[in-house]
Design a protein around this motif. Structure first.
Motif, short mmCIF file in Angstrom:
data_model
loop_
_atom_site.label_atom_id
_atom_site.label_comp_id
_atom_site.label_asym_id
_atom_site.label_seq_id
_atom_site.Cartn_x
_atom_site.Cartn_y
_atom_site.Cartn_z
N GLY A 179 1.14 -1.38 -0.06
CA GLY A 179 0.00 -0.10 -0.16
C GLY A 179 0.64 1.20 0.16
N ARG A 180 2.19 1.16 0.00
CA ARG A 180 3.00 2.27 0.04
C ARG A 180 3.28 2.95 -1.38
NH1 ARG A 180 5.34 -1.19 3.81
NH2 ARG A 180 6.64 -2.11 2.19
N VAL A 181 3.16 3.94 -1.65
CA VAL A 181 3.67 4.78 -2.91
C VAL A 181 4.76 5.63 -2.54
CG1 VAL A 181 2.57 6.11 -4.76
CG2 VAL A 181 1.28 4.56 -3.66
N CYS A 182 5.77 6.09 -3.35
CA CYS A 182 6.98 7.06 -3.20
C CYS A 182 6.34 8.10 -3.64
CB CYS A 182 8.17 6.19 -3.50
SG CYS A 182 8.50 6.58 -5.23
N VAL A 183 7.09 9.11 -3.81
CA VAL A 183 7.05 10.62 -4.40
C VAL A 183 6.99 10.57 -5.83
CG1 VAL A 183 9.50 11.08 -4.61
CG2 VAL A 183 7.86 12.99 -4.30
N LYS A 184 7.82 9.63 -6.50
CA LYS A 184 7.57 9.55 -7.95
C LYS A 184 6.09 8.90 -8.29
CE LYS A 184 11.38 7.25 -9.11
NZ LYS A 184 12.31 7.22 -8.06
N GLY A 185 5.79 7.99 -7.54
CA GLY A 185 4.36 7.33 -8.01
C GLY A 185 3.20 8.38 -7.55
N MET A 186 3.59 9.12 -6.72
CA MET A 186 2.50 10.13 -6.28
C MET A 186 2.20 11.15 -7.16
SD MET A 186 1.05 9.20 -3.20
CE MET A 186 0.27 10.78 -2.71
N HIS A 187 3.09 11.40 -8.04
CA HIS A 187 3.04 12.49 -9.00
C HIS A 187 3.28 11.86 -10.36
CE1 HIS A 187 4.36 14.59 -5.23
NE2 HIS A 187 3.45 15.39 -5.65
N ALA A 188 3.27 10.65 -10.81
CA ALA A 188 3.30 9.97 -12.15
C ALA A 188 2.29 10.38 -12.94
CB ALA A 188 3.18 8.47 -11.85
N HIS A 189 1.03 10.78 -12.53
CA HIS A 189 -0.08 11.17 -13.19
C HIS A 189 0.22 12.59 -13.79
CE1 HIS A 189 -0.77 13.41 -9.48
NE2 HIS A 189 -1.30 14.12 -9.93
N GLN A 190 1.06 13.40 -13.24
CA GLN A 190 1.20 14.53 -13.98
C GLN A 190 1.96 14.41 -15.21
OE1 GLN A 190 3.81 16.54 -10.73
NE2 GLN A 190 2.01 17.23 -9.64
N HIS A 191 2.81 13.61 -15.60
CA HIS A 191 3.26 13.65 -17.13
C HIS A 191 2.20 12.89 -17.81
CE1 HIS A 191 4.44 9.13 -16.10
NE2 HIS A 191 4.06 9.10 -17.39
N ALA A 192 1.52 12.13 -17.53
CA ALA A 192 0.27 11.52 -18.20
C ALA A 192 -0.74 12.74 -18.73
CB ALA A 192 -0.31 10.32 -17.48
N VAL A 193 -0.90 13.62 -18.01
CA VAL A 193 -2.00 14.67 -18.33
C VAL A 193 -1.33 15.85 -18.73
CG1 VAL A 193 -3.52 13.62 -16.65
CG2 VAL A 193 -2.14 15.63 -15.84
N HIS A 194 0.12 15.75 -19.00
CA HIS A 194 0.74 17.12 -19.37
C HIS A 194 0.54 17.53 -20.90
CE1 HIS A 194 4.52 19.53 -19.95
NE2 HIS A 194 4.61 19.40 -18.66
N SER A 195 0.60 18.80 -20.81
CA SER A 195 0.19 19.46 -22.33
C SER A 195 1.27 19.08 -23.27
CB SER A 195 0.24 21.04 -22.03
OG SER A 195 1.42 21.54 -21.59
N GLN A 196 2.51 18.71 -23.11
CA GLN A 196 3.39 18.27 -24.04
C GLN A 196 3.20 16.90 -24.58
OE1 GLN A 196 7.37 19.19 -22.53
NE2 GLN A 196 6.88 21.58 -22.54
#
Length: 719
Positions: A58-75
């Protein structure tokens, strides 16, 4: 906000069940996407939560917590691009496929099928990795396919295969770690690279385990250890030998295990008798008493584990270094039982599965060998082709770059990788890619490699593309898709099927969903070393993951390997008696040792993590970690720009002065391209057994950039 507005917003929220796209733990998580319907709100809000699972609990590190940001990125790339008049411009998929067909067929007709090459990645799903290997060999008919995992796991993989008869990241379950009473972590920085695993090691410490870290830097992992051995890079083989000689001399070997379950110990004993421990300690840059203390801690323990990672493996004797650490494991009988074993800490998300099913130059699905007539015949029967039509063994990833530079390979198709940044001797790689007649790249973003391409194809992200991945302990996991692809982006496996069709081979690639590909993979792997036949999507959904090997649907996968026998025909493991040759590459001209690695907030070449604002903010630019005494010697100030140069090239980064690194060693992360790319200075020498480059040992010199005065013609004089 009105209650009706809240209700509409809640109803609009989408909960995506997925798993982190980054490291090999493959933490399960949910991404809740909401806020699009809230009046006055400009963008969606995202909430990420870990989901209980057998690996990360059930743990998630800082990369996993913010991985969605690249998936929805404008670039994100949302349509294909084609090079026209020197520029990449948007085009349709029909145009893209027509151009690909024209070049690939034309090059094959003029120069032969081996003039085309394919370069894959260790983050692709099992389905795509499998299909990429099939595409290269059936649709293109080329022998030249390899992938970036060659730079990750090849030394450990080849060592495990030679020693045990099988290569799997961990020979034990993650849940077994707290049962170990001594754990050796050699060249691995789990605290930054696989942080969700750290609680397992903390629990082992609470249970009384001694943890030994072997690393030239005092990393966050070393800080929590009981013993830290700051080894000179490139001397791991000698250290493993010294530890084993001490264990043998002190009587901590397991003679019963050695006699019953191994071969080659007598020869090893003769080899180690001639080892001078004081000389070995001097070569390693360590005090002999440090080595003795570590050796006795491991030898005396009832249970113990040895884990290696890139620090040991990314060397030109990485194969032997791992095998000599495996000698430690075998000689003490610490394998095949709870709390014991060997583990290679896989780096990439599917570094394990990605090398099992055919995108490696010498392998067919299921870890079958492309040089075995029996294996070729079986896989050919699954694919419906004649075995004689399958091409032979190719070359490793960097050797492909050399063939490109030499003009032997005329076209390259890159899927899920960024070779211009990740390869050693990056200057030669860039020159080679510029020589290609045709470069095609499939990626989510315009990476450094994609910017050089003639054709760029947009692919889907981890939240959009369904498929299986195999984590570091050999557990196969199903990642469901929960989000629509943006624009015209397509799944990588769909692109392969369409391209095979346009090359006239579509009847071998009639897949409509990933599960169909996986079912063929299961059959292709049946009876192989990495046997997935007993695993199905339905079973993965029910059981939340299944270990391989799993030869039938009625059997449970094997989590703890080698309880009764090893995978060699006689059931015995094999000691290594081959003498390593410690790297001696420093000189008066290049007096420092350059080593590279990862940092917590970035992944591989940073193509994805630099599109995450939260991760980028943690590390905006690259740096070199340098000891204060070394910095003073070269008149380098903290935070200033410096140039590091080897005989192969140079790069420019900021200095970060820290006393937690050896005086003779520089550390530079691997996540940046351009002038900050550490691989401009890494050497092209390869391990003779597994073709791993020597990323961890390059001889360099360093100086501050204020010593240069630039002129208009780009020449300079030194002051």
């Amino acid at each position: 906000m009105l209650q009706s507005d809240r209700a509409e917003a809640a109803e609009a929220a989408a909960v995506i069940e997925t798993q982190c796209p980054f490291c090999s733990v493959q933490c399960k998580m949910t991404v809740t996407e909401g806020g699009k319907g809230i009046p006055g709100q400009r963008r969606a809000e995202y909430k990420v939560e870990g989901v209980p699972n057998a690996a990360s609990e059930g743990r998630v590190c800082v990369k996993g917590m913010h991985a969605h940001q690249h998936a929805v990125h404008s670039q994100r790339l949302t349509h294909p691009f084609i090079r026209s008049n020197g520029e990449l411009v948007p085009c349709s998929w029909d145009e893209a496929f027509a151009v690909a067909r024209q070049h690939l067929q034309g090059i094959s007709e003029q120069h032969g099928p081996d003039a085309n090459a394919v370069y894959g990645g260790g983050s692709l799903t099992n389905e795509t990795a499998y299909l990429l290997g099939k595409f290269a060999r059936v649709a293109l008919g080329t022998r030249y396919i390899d992938y970036n995992g060659r730079f990750c796991m090849s030394a450990a993989a080849s060592a495990g295969s030679k020693t045990f008869g099988i290569d799997r990241g961990l020979t034990f379950r993650l849940a077994d770690i707290p049962l170990a009473r001594c754990i050796v972590l050699a060249g691995t920085n789990i605290a930054e690279c696989q942080p969700t695993l750290l609680p397992y090691f903390n629990q082992a410490k609470e249970n009384g385990a001694k943890i030994i870290v072997i690393d030239p830097r005092k990393t966050a992992t070393a800080a929590m250890a009981d013993m830290h051995l700051p080894i000179r890079p490139g001397t791991d083989t000698i250290l493993a030998d010294a530890m084993l000689k001490i264990i043998m001399d002190e009587g901590f070997i397991d003679e019963t295990f050695i006699q019953a379950r191994t071969n080659g110990y007598d020869e090893l004993s003769v080899y180690l008798n001639s080892l001078d421990l004081s000389q070995a300690a001097d070569i390693c840059g360590l005090e002999l008493e440090q080595i003795r203390e570590a050796a006795l801690a491991y030898g005396e323990a009832d249970t113990g584990m040895v884990l290696t990672a890139r620090g040991v493996e990314q060397q030109t004797d990485g194969h032997l270094a791992v095998r000599h650490f495996l000698n430690l494991v075998l000689a003490t009988g610490k394998i095949g039982r709870e709390g014991c074993g060997y583990g290679a800490i896989t780096g990439q998300g599917n570094g394990q599965g990605g090398r099992e099913h055919g995108q490696k130059a010498d392998q067919l699905p299921g870890y079958r060998s492309i040089e075995s007539e029996k294996d070729r015949a079986y896989v050919a029967s699954v694919w419906g082709v004649e075995a004689a039509t399958l091409p032979g063994k190719g070359v490793s990833a960097y050797e492909m770059m050399e063939l490109i530079h030499q003009g032997v390979i005329k076209s390259l198709f890159v899927m899920g990788s960024n070779p211009i940044v990740s390869n050693p001797n990056a200057g030669l790689v860039e020159e080679g890619l510029n020589k290609l007649d045709f470069l095609m790249v499939a990626d989510m973003f315009m990476s450094e490699t994609a910017r050089m391409a003639d054709l760029v194809l947009p692919v889907t992200s981890y939240m959009e593309n369904e498929g299986t991945l195999t984590n570091l302990e050999g557990r196969v996991l199903l990642r469901e898709a929960g989000r629509q692809a943006p624009g015209e982006a397509r799944h990588d496996w769909m692109i392969l099927c369409s391209m095979a069709d346009m090359l006239g081979k579509g009847h071998y690639f009639r897949f409509h969903e990933p599960e169909e590909i996986f079912n063929e993979l299961r059959l292709a792997s049946k009876g192989g070393i990495a046997d997935y036949y007993g695993i199905s999507y339905d079973r993965l959904r029910r059981e939340k993951g299944v270990y391989w090997p799993c030869p039938s649907p009625e059997e449970a996968g094997v989590g703890l390997l080698f309880q009764q026998s090893f995978a060699h025909p006689d059931g015995k493991a094999l000691f290594s008696i081959m003498e390593g040759d410690p790297w001696k590459g420093v000189s008066e001209e290049y007096p420092l040792i350059l080593t590279n690695g990862r940092v917590l907030s970035h992944y591989l070449t940073g193509v994805q993590t630099r599109r995450s604002p939260s991760l980028l903010a943690r590390e905006l630019e690259n740096f070199v970690e340098i000891h204060p005494i070394t910095a003073q010697r070269y008149r380098i100030r903290d935070g200033e720009w410096v140039e590091a140069q080897s005989e192969h090239g140079c790069f420019t980064v900021r200095a970060r002065i820290k006393d937690q690194i050896r005086e003779d060693t520089l550390f530079v992360p691997m996540h940046w391209g351009g002038v900050q790319n550490v691989n401009h200075a890494t050497r092209p020498d390869l391990d003779p057994f597994c073709k791993m480059p020597g990323f961890k040992t390059s001889a360099v010199r360093i100086r501050p950039l204020h010593q240069k005065v630039y002129r208009e013609n780009d020449s300079y004089t030194e002051r």
